[in-house]
Design a protein around this motif. Structure first.
Motif, mmCIF file in Angstrom:
data_model
loop_
_atom_site.group_PDB
_atom_site.id
_atom_site.type_symbol
_atom_site.label_atom_id
_atom_site.label_comp_id
_atom_site.label_asym_id
_atom_site.label_seq_id
_atom_site.Cartn_x
_atom_site.Cartn_y
_atom_site.Cartn_z
ATOM 1 N N MET A 1 0.688 -1.359 -0.302
ATOM 2 C CA MET A 1 0.527 0.030 -0.314
ATOM 3 C C MET A 1 0.818 1.247 -0.180
ATOM 4 S SD MET A 1 -3.007 -1.073 2.782
ATOM 5 C CE MET A 1 -3.776 -1.818 2.311
ATOM 6 N N GLY A 2 1.813 0.980 0.739
ATOM 7 C CA GLY A 2 2.946 2.537 0.676
ATOM 8 C C GLY A 2 3.258 2.806 -0.950
ATOM 9 N N VAL A 3 4.319 1.300 -1.363
ATOM 10 C CA VAL A 3 4.747 1.542 -2.225
ATOM 11 C C VAL A 3 3.925 2.461 -3.123
ATOM 12 C CG1 VAL A 3 5.723 0.409 -4.142
ATOM 13 C CG2 VAL A 3 5.977 -0.337 -2.061
ATOM 14 N N ILE A 4 2.198 1.199 -3.388
ATOM 15 C CA ILE A 4 1.582 2.047 -4.288
ATOM 16 C C ILE A 4 0.810 3.636 -4.004
ATOM 17 C CG2 ILE A 4 -1.183 1.965 -5.112
ATOM 18 C CD1 ILE A 4 -0.671 -0.660 -4.586
ATOM 19 N N ALA A 5 1.072 4.258 -3.074
ATOM 20 C CA ALA A 5 0.543 5.765 -2.443
ATOM 21 C C ALA A 5 2.020 6.373 -3.080
ATOM 22 C CB ALA A 5 0.782 5.550 -1.141
ATOM 23 N N ALA A 6 3.246 5.788 -2.499
ATOM 24 C CA ALA A 6 4.272 6.653 -3.322
ATOM 25 C C ALA A 6 4.235 6.765 -5.056
ATOM 26 C CB ALA A 6 5.356 6.132 -2.946
ATOM 27 N N SER A 7 3.564 5.759 -4.832
ATOM 28 C CA SER A 7 3.588 5.897 -6.893
ATOM 29 C C SER A 7 2.982 6.762 -7.349
ATOM 30 C CB SER A 7 3.966 4.182 -7.295
ATOM 31 O OG SER A 7 4.621 3.265 -7.132
ATOM 32 N N VAL A 8 1.597 6.892 -6.896
ATOM 33 C CA VAL A 8 0.859 7.654 -7.560
ATOM 34 C C VAL A 8 1.373 9.630 -7.002
ATOM 35 C CG1 VAL A 8 -1.547 8.657 -6.458
ATOM 36 C CG2 VAL A 8 -1.085 5.970 -6.784
ATOM 37 N N SER A 9 1.782 9.313 -5.862
ATOM 38 C CA SER A 9 2.304 10.924 -5.563
ATOM 39 C C SER A 9 3.611 11.464 -6.442
ATOM 40 C CB SER A 9 3.102 10.431 -4.142
ATOM 41 O OG SER A 9 1.909 10.614 -3.111
ATOM 42 N N ALA A 10 3.906 9.959 -7.214
ATOM 43 C CA ALA A 10 5.344 10.424 -8.191
ATOM 44 C C ALA A 10 4.377 10.516 -8.771
ATOM 45 C CB ALA A 10 6.573 9.526 -7.915
ATOM 46 N N ILE A 11 3.722 10.216 -9.755
ATOM 47 C CA ILE A 11 3.253 10.311 -10.973
ATOM 48 C C ILE A 11 2.307 11.920 -10.888
ATOM 49 C CG2 ILE A 11 1.224 9.715 -12.440
ATOM 50 C CD1 ILE A 11 1.802 6.815 -11.472
ATOM 51 N N MET A 12 2.267 12.264 -9.764
ATOM 52 C CA MET A 12 0.737 13.192 -9.908
ATOM 53 C C MET A 12 2.041 13.889 -10.645
ATOM 54 S SD MET A 12 -2.143 13.114 -9.981
ATOM 55 C CE MET A 12 -3.150 14.327 -9.421
ATOM 56 N N MET A 13 3.650 14.626 -9.572
ATOM 57 C CA MET A 13 3.854 15.462 -8.905
ATOM 58 C C MET A 13 5.591 15.515 -10.647
ATOM 59 S SD MET A 13 6.360 14.801 -5.820
ATOM 60 C CE MET A 13 7.512 16.038 -6.532
ATOM 61 N N PHE A 14 5.508 13.883 -11.538
ATOM 62 C CA PHE A 14 6.000 14.519 -12.542
ATOM 63 C C PHE A 14 5.146 14.275 -13.399
ATOM 64 C CE2 PHE A 14 8.849 12.745 -8.965
ATOM 65 C CZ PHE A 14 9.907 13.622 -9.424
ATOM 66 N N GLN A 15 4.782 13.560 -13.924
ATOM 67 C CA GLN A 15 3.704 13.218 -15.096
ATOM 68 C C GLN A 15 2.957 14.293 -15.676
ATOM 69 O OE1 GLN A 15 4.242 10.558 -17.299
ATOM 70 N NE2 GLN A 15 3.072 11.488 -18.920
ATOM 71 N N PHE A 16 2.305 14.895 -14.243
ATOM 72 C CA PHE A 16 1.573 16.045 -13.741
ATOM 73 C C PHE A 16 1.016 17.250 -13.616
ATOM 74 C CE2 PHE A 16 -1.238 11.904 -14.517
ATOM 75 C CZ PHE A 16 -1.742 11.772 -15.142
ATOM 76 N N ALA A 17 2.714 17.447 -13.852
ATOM 77 C CA ALA A 17 3.320 18.272 -13.095
ATOM 78 C C ALA A 17 2.176 19.094 -11.541
ATOM 79 C CB ALA A 17 3.133 19.729 -13.944
ATOM 80 N N ARG A 18 1.521 18.419 -11.317
ATOM 81 C CA ARG A 18 1.236 18.863 -10.132
ATOM 82 C C ARG A 18 2.345 19.334 -8.643
ATOM 83 N NH1 ARG A 18 -3.301 20.100 -11.063
ATOM 84 N NH2 ARG A 18 -3.935 20.720 -9.081
ATOM 85 N N PRO A 19 1.517 20.189 -7.931
ATOM 86 C CA PRO A 19 2.333 20.205 -6.619
ATOM 87 C C PRO A 19 3.004 19.084 -5.900
ATOM 88 C CG PRO A 19 0.901 21.997 -7.003
ATOM 89 C CD PRO A 19 0.342 20.851 -8.190
ATOM 90 N N ALA A 20 4.030 19.120 -4.722
ATOM 91 C CA ALA A 20 4.608 18.036 -4.402
ATOM 92 C C ALA A 20 3.622 18.548 -3.202
ATOM 93 C CB ALA A 20 5.970 18.207 -4.087
ATOM 94 N N GLY A 21 2.948 19.596 -2.402
ATOM 95 C CA GLY A 21 2.150 19.593 -1.678
ATOM 96 C C GLY A 21 0.826 18.209 -1.695
ATOM 97 N N GLU A 22 0.119 19.152 -2.583
ATOM 98 C CA GLU A 22 -1.182 17.961 -3.054
ATOM 99 C C GLU A 22 -0.619 17.226 -3.787
ATOM 100 O OE1 GLU A 22 -4.085 18.606 -6.659
ATOM 101 O OE2 GLU A 22 -2.244 19.826 -6.712
ATOM 102 N N THR B 1 -0.374 14.874 -0.601
ATOM 103 C CA THR B 1 -1.328 14.785 0.155
ATOM 104 C C THR B 1 -2.520 13.593 -1.057
ATOM 105 O OG1 THR B 1 -1.646 17.275 0.597
ATOM 106 C CG2 THR B 1 -3.812 15.884 1.378
ATOM 107 N N LEU B 2 -2.721 14.271 -1.580
ATOM 108 C CA LEU B 2 -3.297 12.380 -2.607
ATOM 109 C C LEU B 2 -3.055 11.547 -2.439
ATOM 110 C CD1 LEU B 2 -5.615 11.599 -4.340
ATOM 111 C CD2 LEU B 2 -3.961 12.160 -6.737
ATOM 112 N N GLY B 3 -1.616 10.955 -2.409
ATOM 113 C CA GLY B 3 -0.942 9.658 -1.499
ATOM 114 C C GLY B 3 -1.490 9.027 -0.945
ATOM 115 N N LEU B 4 -1.336 9.953 0.115
ATOM 116 C CA LEU B 4 -1.963 9.923 1.788
ATOM 117 C C LEU B 4 -2.805 9.432 1.561
ATOM 118 C CD1 LEU B 4 -0.664 10.111 4.687
ATOM 119 C CD2 LEU B 4 -1.105 12.087 5.059
#
Length: 460
Positions: A13-34, A37-40
């Motif tokens: 579950m932690g790996v999945i949440a971290a992966s989603v956060s990384a995708i949101m940051m690098f693929q969709f250029a979303r802010p790190a905080g957002e 938060t989405l991964g958490l």
């Protein structure tokens, strides 16, 4: 194992949440905080979903276990119910089946034991007779001690009167015991005098001589239990010897003795001898009783009966072993004096028996109230070979009727095994007859001594 699985799932579950956060940051250029938060939030959602499914699965497992446990409990309850039913059946049927199977075996063992005992006693009796014959061949005994008083063979049940004894015999007078003669002038009551046959002076002289010369003998015949054939009691029978030492049975002399007023003297002598026999039986730890025939003439004789009663009072310890026997004819002709004498005997604890029953038109309740506890019936009359006069009860129902009045049926004159079988079918418990044993004389040393003075004075 379960803990390792849970840790692995949470790591995933932690790996999945971290992966989603990384995708949101690098693929969709979303802010790190957002993205963080989405991964958490995703991690928390997965944890909640996992916990819900885990608890549901645990709840299903617990429900399955409970259902299985309930089934097992139901099965155990059924097994316990079946076991209780079987135990109840065993408690109910086992004693009955055990009795049904063991009682015949016990009866056979008792019969075999009695037969073996009879064989052993018969051998002992034969050895004793052989020894006596050898002794007679060496030194003939006096005439008074010839074989008229031989011991009853033990093979026929006379275990209470043996040839050897640890007890010293009763003290005897120097002279042989003599029966006191009846007063020649005594006149019996008119109702007690038989009128069937004419007087016989010769027989009267024979009876008087027998009393004067001590030729009145005591014989015993056993009463046995059925079907075991064990000796229960004995009947004391009177025999008179004439000058040729020929025995006269009661049927031969009682009528003339009653007519001559000699029966009280004979009864007193027989009572004294019966008490001697009972003492010998008691000394040998035997509780067998004795049936003694008694004449109604004795009950109303003013000279004999008082001494007779005093002697019984002095020997009241034998009241439960001594039974006085009267004929049906005597009982039916008893008057007020006879009933008063019977009441005196019953008050001392003695019991009565009625024999020579020719018809069953009897008031059994009245007999029971007066102390009668036994009724003797001829075997041929009971089994129907000999027709009885009009009676209000069938002989086959007599045993049950008597027990209602605390009385017992005794079947006498049993002479064949076929009669035994028929008697057993009629629920009779006591038998007597030549099939079991003929009357046997009592040894003279058992009958030593003289009656007490109270009994002798009446004859003087």
């Amino acid at each position: 194992m379960a803990r390792a699985t849970t840790i692995f799932i949470f790591l995933c579950m932690g790996v999945i949440a971290a992966s989603v956060s990384a995708i949101m940051m690098f693929q969709f250029a979303r802010p790190a905080g957002e993205a963080f938060t989405l991964g958490l939030a995703l991690l928390c959602a997965m944890i909640v979903v996992h916990l819900v499914f885990t608890r549901q699965r645990d709840r299903s497992d617990v429900s399955a276990r409970v259902a299985e446990l309930e089934e097992r409990v139901l099965e155990v309850d059924q097994d316990v119910g079946n076991l209780e039913g079987r135990l109840t059946g065993m408690e109910t049927n086992l004693p009955r089946r055990t009795r049904e199977e063991i009682d015949p075996l016990f009866a056979e063992v008792e019969v075999l034991g009695s037969l073996i005992k009879q064989m052993a006693e018969a051998m002992a009796g034969m050895e004793d007779r052989i020894d006596e014959q050898d002794q007679r061949a060496v030194a003939p005994p006096p005439r008074e001690q010839l074989g008229h008083y031989e011991e009853a063979p033990r093979a026929l049940g006379y275990s209470g009167i043996d040839r050897t004894s640890d007890q010293a015999p009763p003290r005897a007078d120097p002279a042989p015991p003599r029966a006191e003669p009846a007063p020649r002038s005594a006149a019996p009551p008119p109702s007690a005098v038989p009128r069937d046959n004419p007087p016989d002076p010769a027989l009267r002289r024979t009876i008087q001589e027998a009393l004067d010369n001590n030729r009145v003998d005591l014989f015993l015949q056993p009463l046995v239990t059925l079907p075991q054939r064990q000796v229960r009691d004995y009947e004391a029978l009177t025999r008179i010897r004439d000058h040729n030492d020929v025995f006269l049975e009661p049927v031969d002399f009682i009528e003339e003795a009653t007519r001559a007023g000699m029966m009280p003297a004979i009864d007193n002598l027989m009572l004294f001898r019966a008490i001697q026999v009972l003492r010998r039986l008691t000394n040998r730890n035997r509780r067998s009783g004795l049936f003694v025939n008694l004449s109604s003439q004795t009950l109303v004789d003013e000279r004999f009966f008082p001494g007779f009663l005093d002697f019984l009072r002095a020997n009241n310890g034998f009241s439960d072993q001594l039974t006085f026997e009267f004929t049906q004819r005597d009982v039916s002709e008893m008057g007020a004096l006879e009933h008063e004498s019977l009441a005196a005997l019953a008050e001392l604890g003695f019991r009565f028996s009625i024999d020579r029953v020719t018809n069953l038109r009897l008031d059994f309740k009245s007999l029971s109230d007066r102390g009668f506890r036994f009724v003797k019936l001829h075997a041929s009359r009971l089994v129907g070979a000999e027709r009885m006069p009009d009676s209000h009860i069938h002989p086959a129902d007599l045993g049950d009727l008597l027990r209602r009045f605390a009385m017992e049926l005794i079947v006498d004159h049993i002479e064949t095994e076929a009669q035994v079988l028929e008697v057993l079918d009629l629920d009779a418990r006591i038998g007597q007859g030549y099939l079991f044993s003929p009357p046997r004389p009592v040894r003279p040393e058992v009958l030593q001594g003289r009656p007490p003075k109270a009994m002798r004075r009446a004859a003087e």
